[in-house]
Scaffold this active site. Structure first.
Site, PDB file in Angstrom:
ATOM      1  N   TYR A   1      10.705-133.118  57.476  1.00  0.00           N
ATOM      2  CA  TYR A   1       9.856-132.109  56.839  1.00  0.00           C
ATOM      3  C   TYR A   1       8.416-132.227  57.348  1.00  0.00           C
ATOM      4  CZ  TYR A   1       7.667-129.424  53.029  1.00  0.00           C
ATOM      5  OH  TYR A   1       6.953-128.508  52.294  1.00  0.00           O
TER       6      TYR A   1
ATOM      7  N   ASN B   1      10.787-118.523  66.451  1.00  0.00           N
ATOM      8  CA  ASN B   1      11.326-117.162  66.320  1.00  0.00           C
ATOM      9  C   ASN B   1      10.331-116.228  65.630  1.00  0.00           C
ATOM     10  OD1 ASN B   1      13.755-117.663  67.610  1.00  0.00           O
ATOM     11  ND2 ASN B   1      14.748-118.394  65.743  1.00  0.00           N
TER      12      ASN B   1
ATOM     13  N   ASP C   1      19.248-116.322  58.694  1.00  0.00           N
ATOM     14  CA  ASP C   1      18.799-117.698  58.909  1.00  0.00           C
ATOM     15  C   ASP C   1      17.793-117.676  60.052  1.00  0.00           C
ATOM     16  OD1 ASP C   1      18.614-120.414  59.774  1.00  0.00           O
ATOM     17  OD2 ASP C   1      20.358-120.788  58.502  1.00  0.00           O
TER      18      ASP C   1
ATOM     19  N   GLY D   1      12.846-117.714  47.535  1.00  0.00           N
ATOM     20  CA  GLY D   1      12.538-119.037  46.994  1.00  0.00           C
ATOM     21  C   GLY D   1      11.500-118.948  45.886  1.00  0.00           C
TER      22      GLY D   1
ATOM     23  N   LYS E   1       4.280-112.083  68.173  1.00  0.00           N
ATOM     24  CA  LYS E   1       3.723-111.783  69.507  1.00  0.00           C
ATOM     25  C   LYS E   1       4.140-110.372  69.940  1.00  0.00           C
ATOM     26  CE  LYS E   1       4.362-113.321  74.220  1.00  0.00           C
ATOM     27  NZ  LYS E   1       5.127-114.242  75.064  1.00  0.00           N
TER      28      LYS E   1
ATOM     29  N   LYS F   1      15.109-128.075  62.416  1.00  0.00           N
ATOM     30  CA  LYS F   1      15.414-126.853  63.182  1.00  0.00           C
ATOM     31  C   LYS F   1      14.736-125.643  62.529  1.00  0.00           C
ATOM     32  CE  LYS F   1      20.007-127.316  65.257  1.00  0.00           C
ATOM     33  NZ  LYS F   1      21.420-126.933  65.038  1.00  0.00           N
ATOM     34  N   THR F   2      14.766-125.598  61.211  1.00  0.00           N
ATOM     35  CA  THR F   2      14.143-124.477  60.498  1.00  0.00           C
ATOM     36  C   THR F   2      12.651-124.422  60.804  1.00  0.00           C
ATOM     37  OG1 THR F   2      15.801-124.439  58.757  1.00  0.00           O
ATOM     38  CG2 THR F   2      13.626-123.568  58.178  1.00  0.00           C
TER      39      THR F   2
HETATM   40  P1  NAD Z   1      11.875-123.113  48.028  1.00  0.00           P
HETATM   41  O1  NAD Z   1      12.865-124.128  48.499  1.00  0.00           O
HETATM   42  O2  NAD Z   1      11.992-122.605  46.629  1.00  0.00           O
HETATM   43  O3  NAD Z   1      11.863-121.835  48.990  1.00  0.00           O
HETATM   44  C1  NAD Z   1      12.174-121.900  50.369  1.00  0.00           C
HETATM   45  C2  NAD Z   1      12.988-120.654  50.707  1.00  0.00           C
HETATM   46  O4  NAD Z   1      13.297-120.673  52.115  1.00  0.00           O
HETATM   47  C3  NAD Z   1      14.341-120.613  49.979  1.00  0.00           C
HETATM   48  O5  NAD Z   1      14.556-119.332  49.443  1.00  0.00           O
HETATM   49  C4  NAD Z   1      15.357-120.944  51.052  1.00  0.00           C
HETATM   50  O6  NAD Z   1      16.636-120.432  50.786  1.00  0.00           O
HETATM   51  C5  NAD Z   1      14.682-120.361  52.277  1.00  0.00           C
HETATM   52  N1  NAD Z   1      15.135-120.986  53.545  1.00  0.00           N
HETATM   53  C6  NAD Z   1      15.218-122.302  53.829  1.00  0.00           C
HETATM   54  N2  NAD Z   1      15.655-122.467  55.084  1.00  0.00           N
HETATM   55  C7  NAD Z   1      15.840-121.222  55.608  1.00  0.00           C
HETATM   56  C8  NAD Z   1      16.283-120.746  56.855  1.00  0.00           C
HETATM   57  N3  NAD Z   1      16.659-121.581  57.843  1.00  0.00           N
HETATM   58  N4  NAD Z   1      16.356-119.408  57.045  1.00  0.00           N
HETATM   59  C9  NAD Z   1      16.022-118.539  56.060  1.00  0.00           C
HETATM   60  N5  NAD Z   1      15.590-118.941  54.850  1.00  0.00           N
HETATM   61  C10 NAD Z   1      15.504-120.273  54.632  1.00  0.00           C
HETATM   62  O7  NAD Z   1      10.436-123.748  48.279  1.00  0.00           O
HETATM   63  P2  NAD Z   1       8.982-123.208  47.895  1.00  0.00           P
HETATM   64  O8  NAD Z   1       8.380-124.174  46.970  1.00  0.00           O
HETATM   65  O9  NAD Z   1       9.029-121.793  47.532  1.00  0.00           O
HETATM   66  O10 NAD Z   1       8.244-123.378  49.305  1.00  0.00           O
HETATM   67  C11 NAD Z   1       7.986-122.272  50.143  1.00  0.00           C
HETATM   68  C12 NAD Z   1       7.215-122.751  51.364  1.00  0.00           C
HETATM   69  O11 NAD Z   1       5.987-123.338  50.958  1.00  0.00           O
HETATM   70  C13 NAD Z   1       7.954-123.794  52.206  1.00  0.00           C
HETATM   71  O12 NAD Z   1       7.717-123.537  53.565  1.00  0.00           O
HETATM   72  C14 NAD Z   1       7.309-125.084  51.809  1.00  0.00           C
HETATM   73  O13 NAD Z   1       7.349-126.037  52.837  1.00  0.00           O
HETATM   74  C15 NAD Z   1       5.882-124.645  51.498  1.00  0.00           C
HETATM   75  N6  NAD Z   1       5.248-125.561  50.548  1.00  0.00           N
HETATM   76  C16 NAD Z   1       5.545-125.508  49.212  1.00  0.00           C
HETATM   77  C17 NAD Z   1       4.955-126.413  48.345  1.00  0.00           C
HETATM   78  C18 NAD Z   1       5.209-126.393  46.859  1.00  0.00           C
HETATM   79  O14 NAD Z   1       4.727-127.276  46.154  1.00  0.00           O
HETATM   80  N7  NAD Z   1       5.903-125.407  46.311  1.00  0.00           N
HETATM   81  C19 NAD Z   1       4.083-127.394  48.844  1.00  0.00           C
HETATM   82  C20 NAD Z   1       3.840-127.435  50.208  1.00  0.00           C
HETATM   83  C21 NAD Z   1       4.408-126.506  51.056  1.00  0.00           C
END
Ligand code: NAD
Ligand code: UDP
Length: 315
Positions: A148, A102, A61, A15, A108, A94-95
């Site tokens: 979320y 998980n 996943d 991501g 752990k 769920k994620t």
């Molecule tokens: P993004 O959507 O670009 O990246 C999320 C990544 O997680 C993606 O590559 C996606 O394919 C993967 N993913 C989603 N569900 C999955 C699953 N079930 N199994 C495996 N992979 C899965 O978002 P980002 O901006 O890079 O955010 C990364 C993290 O940081 C997230 O947890 C998000 O909640 C947190 N976050 C980001 C921001 C921001 O502004 N960028 C702000 C607050 C929190």
């Protein structure tokens, strides 16, 4: 201790934030295992790492258990853009819940230190401004953002319970809006939307009257915050990471039109349900505990991000 020789798992590593984190960890000498289901991430974000001997990618996943021997886990997997996380709300929660269970189970068993990418969304539509970590938030439990927001709140609870019950070494970072290169063109978050719209000469879609505020952190500052946090010997957080410069969304639109030299106009569209009115981090704790503060100002960060999207749209 830096990450040298650590076996480091990055969930969501394909991501936006995860791919920059993989780059930094590889530069620091870590052995990086990236897992992703490519829901909102892309192989393009990490393609340049494929030939590196200490980088591995696995399609997985996280709602299913994962087995590997690791020392550190950066747990980022979860769609972050409202459009993406609302696309399949049940999958999103769920994620956050099953996925975090998980990863905590893995931490752990392997005695790995685990960092959760939590969010400023745990504060909901905050009544306290700026938001310190001690604020419990103002979150709608049954709205369209709840999958979320509440998912991340449960993920934080799980982190604390695994720490208290099983002595798992945890780190919780509450990330505020972060932007930069490698956001997807279709990501849907405000900075990438406005830049892409401006570069295409399309109207910039400001939701509502644009008076709602956000504070925007450039990606390199955020990644430094995450690595500082996992490197800290004992501070678990939660800690806010974000840039405290706060702007109304209308001003962001005007700034991006000016900086891109675009002839686009601004079109006002309906404000999504439960869109927070204001958001700004209180960074006192990050400064005290980590000596962390953002370094990149909005204009500098936007310039780099605009250059990225200009290239991307031309290629
Ligand atoms: P993004 O959507 O670009 O990246 C999320 C990544 O997680 C993606 O590559 C996606 O394919 C993967 N993913 C989603 N569900 C999955 C699953 N079930 N199994 C495996 N992979 C899965 O978002 P980002 O901006 O890079 O955010 C990364 C993290 O940081 C997230 O947890 C998000 O909640 C947190 N976050 C980001 C921001 C921001 O502004 N960028 C702000 C607050 C929190
Ligand atoms: N927003 C907007 N136009 C867009 C995308 C978002 O005006 O094309 C607004 C959105 O309503 C919110 C702010 O910009 O008030 C930040 O939205 P984003 O989706 O980036 O993140 P959020 O902080 O809401 O999770």
């Amino acid at each position: 201790m830096k990450n040298n020789q650590n076996h480091t798992l990055v969930t969501g590593g394909a991501g936006f934030l995860g791919s920059h984190l993989c780059d930094t960890l590889i530069e620091q000498g870590a052995d990086v295992l990236c897992i992703d289901n490519f829901f909102s991430g892309s192989k393009d974000n990490i393609r340049h790492l494929f030939s590196h001997p200490y980088f591995e990618l696995t399609r997985h996943d996280i709602i299913h258990p994962f087995f590997a021997e690791v020392d550190r886990i950066y747990h980022l997997a979860c769609p972050a853009s409202p459009i993406h996380y609302q696309y399949n709300a049940i999958k999103t929660i769920k994620t956050s819940v099953m996925g975090t269970i998980n990863m905590l189970g893995l931490a752990k068993r392997t005695k790995a230190r685990i960092l959760l990418a939590s969010t400023s969304e745990v504060y909901g539509d905050p009544e306290l401004h700026p938001q310190p970590e001690t604020y419990w938030g103002h979150v709608n439990p049954i709205g369209i953002r709840s999958c979320y927001d509440e998912g991340k709140r449960v993920a934080e609870t799980l982190m604390m319970d695994y720490h208290r019950q099983n002595r798992v070494q945890i780190r919780i970072c509450r990330i505020f809006n972060t932007y930069g290169p490698r956001m997807a063109i279709e990501d849907g978050r405000v900075v990438s939307n406005f830049i892409v719209q401006a570069l295409r000469g399309e109207p910039l879609t400001v939701y509502g009257d644009g008076s709602q505020t956000r504070s925007f952190c450039y990606v390199t500052d955020m990644i430094r915050g995450l690595t500082d946090m996992i490197d800290h010997p004992d501070f678990m957080g939660p800690v806010n990471l974000g840039n405290p410069e706060e702007y109304p969304i209308q001003e962001i639109a005007e700034k991006i039109i000016r900086m891109t030299g675009s002839s686009s106009r601004i079109s006002h569209e309906a404000l999504p349900e439960d869109d927070p009115v204001q958001r700004c981090p209180d960074n006192t704790l990050a400064a005290q505990k980590l000596g962390w503060a953002p370094k990149v100002g909005l204009e500098e960060g936007l310039e780099k991000t605009i250059a990225y999207f200009r290239d991307k749209l031309n290629s």
